[in-house]
Design an enzyme around this catalytic site. Structure first.
Site, short mmCIF file in Angstrom:
data_model
loop_
_atom_site.label_atom_id
_atom_site.label_comp_id
_atom_site.label_asym_id
_atom_site.label_seq_id
_atom_site.Cartn_x
_atom_site.Cartn_y
_atom_site.Cartn_z
N ASP A 1 0.88 -1.22 0.00
CA ASP A 1 0.00 0.00 0.00
C ASP A 1 0.90 1.24 0.00
O ASP A 1 1.66 1.45 0.94
CB ASP A 1 -0.96 0.05 1.18
CG ASP A 1 -2.06 -0.99 1.04
OD1 ASP A 1 -2.69 -1.01 -0.03
OD2 ASP A 1 -2.28 -1.73 2.00
N THR A 2 0.68 2.14 -0.95
CA THR A 2 1.65 3.18 -1.27
C THR A 2 0.95 4.38 -1.88
O THR A 2 -0.16 4.27 -2.39
CB THR A 2 2.67 2.60 -2.29
OG1 THR A 2 3.22 1.41 -1.76
CG2 THR A 2 3.77 3.58 -2.61
N THR A 3 1.60 5.54 -1.84
CA THR A 3 1.14 6.67 -2.62
C THR A 3 2.28 7.15 -3.52
O THR A 3 3.44 7.14 -3.11
CB THR A 3 0.64 7.82 -1.73
OG1 THR A 3 0.02 8.81 -2.55
CG2 THR A 3 1.77 8.45 -0.93
#
Length: 564
Positions: free
Chosen positions: A376-378
């Site tokens: 999970d990343t931006t």
């Protein structure tokens, strides 16, 4: 005078339609959104609020780095499951004046006491994916300060102001954020501080519900006032160490105080007539470059290898397996050990690996090559009016990371340690003060006068998504928005023939791939499982900037308004 203005306008319109692609009709096009085009700066993120925070900084004298920090800080407020100051950071910066690329590795190390022997004594034979023993030192705050000191024009306090205000006053939770928040309720309930911070009446906030985080506002204000020392030596560090002690962790004051992110030289390869850059290990970017090298040995974009064709998809899927097999065997923390980066990046290596691709059959047990001699990343990207560019990725790893929040801080601590191996022979073996193999990777590409900062997040999806995006630009002649929107595949596993595909790929192609042995898991039209990306591009010949944002996310590419 008016004639000159019309000529310039027609030039910009023609360039917009043809940049990295062919002249397109106004109707019946294959993309849902248009590129954002401006002579001024553009900020592309997963949240309109984050893009606006970055654009506001540009409008008030900041540059691309200032805008990236502002946007990243805002993302930690509005998408706390994905990222925040409890996570790590990787950045590629293009300095337009120096015409030079800089890489920053702001990934944290394991606490000195977190070792294979320590975990074995606790009865563990695999790295924990959650909890206190999965926590590594967060690198993002040190990364922000290094970026601001080397490139920024604004004080860190100005860059963080919008995020502080939004955390304090609250924001209505967007659709995708609410959908990603809700499944983590049970994880958050395991930790009192996490539950207090992120649950509303013992549930995740709903779409449109205003969410406030006064503790996070306090933490960001500490950083704004006192810089990185507030996090690694000051009031925030005290709260972090209290949480470590309460949960039985090994992190000590010196693990935080001694940490420093580092400037690194990007690695690269050529793909046709483009040069593509990634950051060196401990990230997975090398796999994207090796995958491209393997793909380059096939005639993608030519007869029988068009976009979405069985032949093109089969080649890319098989190239992915080979590149990732090499990655997982040979790559880890580069300090104190020699990694075969130059060999894996060579065209000769790619030719040898490409010979293993059977055009008629999928390989279900791809193995690493033999070296000679031995989620999970931006993600966000920014370009300013001067042509400075930032490709930035930041993450907690899993949603809400370790699931642990230090009381009073308002942010989750990452679980990047879960990526270590407990195999002492692995280059990614756990050791104190060592960084794990990382999934998150920013990217950059150039051809002639064109520069492009891009990234597509999503765990082990990222390298294969980068390679598909570059093929869309280079082989299939798409513009940056169309290249982001185009259907993608993703294989998150390393073994087997399983592969996820969006349902926009034609049924007959999926049938032909199945006949070759691929085991397809069909996803929706725009699936989060294949990641979401952002892109900015600058044509230095015309001084025009372009931005694109993936519809698989809630975000936008937003141009600054010229105030003068």
């Amino acid at each position: 005078m008016r004639t000159d203005r019309w000529r310039r306008l027609l030039l910009y319109l023609f360039t917009a339609m043809t940049i990295t692609g062919q002249l397109v009709e106004a109707q019946d096009r294959g993309q849902a959104r248009s590129m954002v085009i401006s002579r001024d700066g553009i900020v592309a993120t997963e949240s309109p609020l984050a893009s606006q925070a970055g654009a506001h900084i540009l409008e008030h004298g900041g540059n691309a780095v200032d805008a990236a920090i502002a946007a990243n800080a805002m993302m930690g407020v509005v998408a706390p499951m994905m990222n925040g100051i409890g996570g790590d950071l990787f950045v590629i910066v293009y300095d337009a004046k120096a015409k030079k690329l800089y890489g920053l590795n702001a990934s944290g190390w394991a606490p000195k006491g977190l070792t294979i022997e320590f975990l074995h004594k606790q009865g563990l034979r695999e790295m924990p994916e959650q909890g206190v023993q999965s926590i590594t030192v967060p690198g993002v705050v040190d990364g922000w300060q290094k970026l601001a000191e080397k490139f920024g024009r604004k004080k860190l306090a100005e860059d963080l102001a919008a995020a502080i205000r939004t955390a304090k006053d609250g924001f209505p939770v967007p659709e995708l954020t609410a959908a990603e928040w809700a499944p983590e309720t049970d994880l958050l309930r395991r930790d009192d501080a996490a539950s207090k911070t992120y649950l509303v009446q013992d549930r995740a906030p709903k779409t449109g519900e205003v969410f406030q985080n006064a503790d996070l506002a306090w933490s960001l204000q500490q950083i704004a006032s006192y810089g990185r020392d507030a996090f690694y030596k000051g009031e925030i560090s005290k709260k972090l160490l209290e949480a470590m002690k309460r949960h039985g962790g090994t992190m000590e004051a010196q693990d935080l105080a001694d940490y420093s992110s580092e400037w690194v030289e990007p690695i690269s390869t050529t793909y046709r007539d483009w040069t593509v850059y990634e950051l060196p290990p401990n990230g997975q970017g090398l796999a994207a470059l090796e995958m491209l090298n393997i793909m380059e040995t096939f005639p993608l974009g030519q007869k029988d290898y068009g976009f979405g064709s069985t032949n093109a998809l089969h080649v890319m899927m098989e190239a992915k397996k080979l590149a990732y097999a090499d990655l997982i065997k040979y790559i880890g923390e580069p300090r104190k050990q020699k990694l075969p980066v130059s060999t894996l990046l060579s065209k000769e290596w790619a030719v040898q690996r490409a010979k293993l691709i059977d055009p008629d059959h999928a390989q279900c047990d791809a193995t690493a090559g033999q070296l000679p001699g031995g989620s999970d990343t931006t993600y966000l990207s920014v370009v300013d009016r001067e042509g400075n560019m930032v490709s930035l990725i930041q993450s907690n790893y899993s949603a809400f990371g370790s699931g642990i929040v230090a009381a009073g801080t308002g942010f989750a601590l990452q679980n990047r340690g879960g990526l270590f191996s407990l195999d002492p022979a692995s280059p990614n073996a756990l050791a104190g003060r060592k960084r794990p193999l990382h999934t998150i990777i920013p990217a950059f590409a150039q051809k002639g006068d064109t520069r492009m900062a891009f990234g597509i997040m999503g765990g082990w999806n990222q390298s294969q998504a980068h390679a598909q995006f570059i093929a869309n630009i280079v082989d299939f002649k798409m513009n940056i928005q169309a290249a982001l929107e185009a259907p993608r595949f993703s294989k998150r596993t390393f073994a087997g023939c399983d592969v996820m595909m969006e349902n926009r790929f034609p049924q007959n192609v999926r049938n032909e791939l199945t006949a070759k042995g691929h085991k397809i898991e069909l996803r929706g039209a725009f699936s989060s499982k294949v990641g979401g990306g952002q892109v900015v591009l600058r044509d230095f010949a015309t001084g025009v900037n372009y931005g694109a944002s993936d519809p698989r996310k809630d975000g936008q590419a937003i141009a600054e308004l010229p105030l003068e």
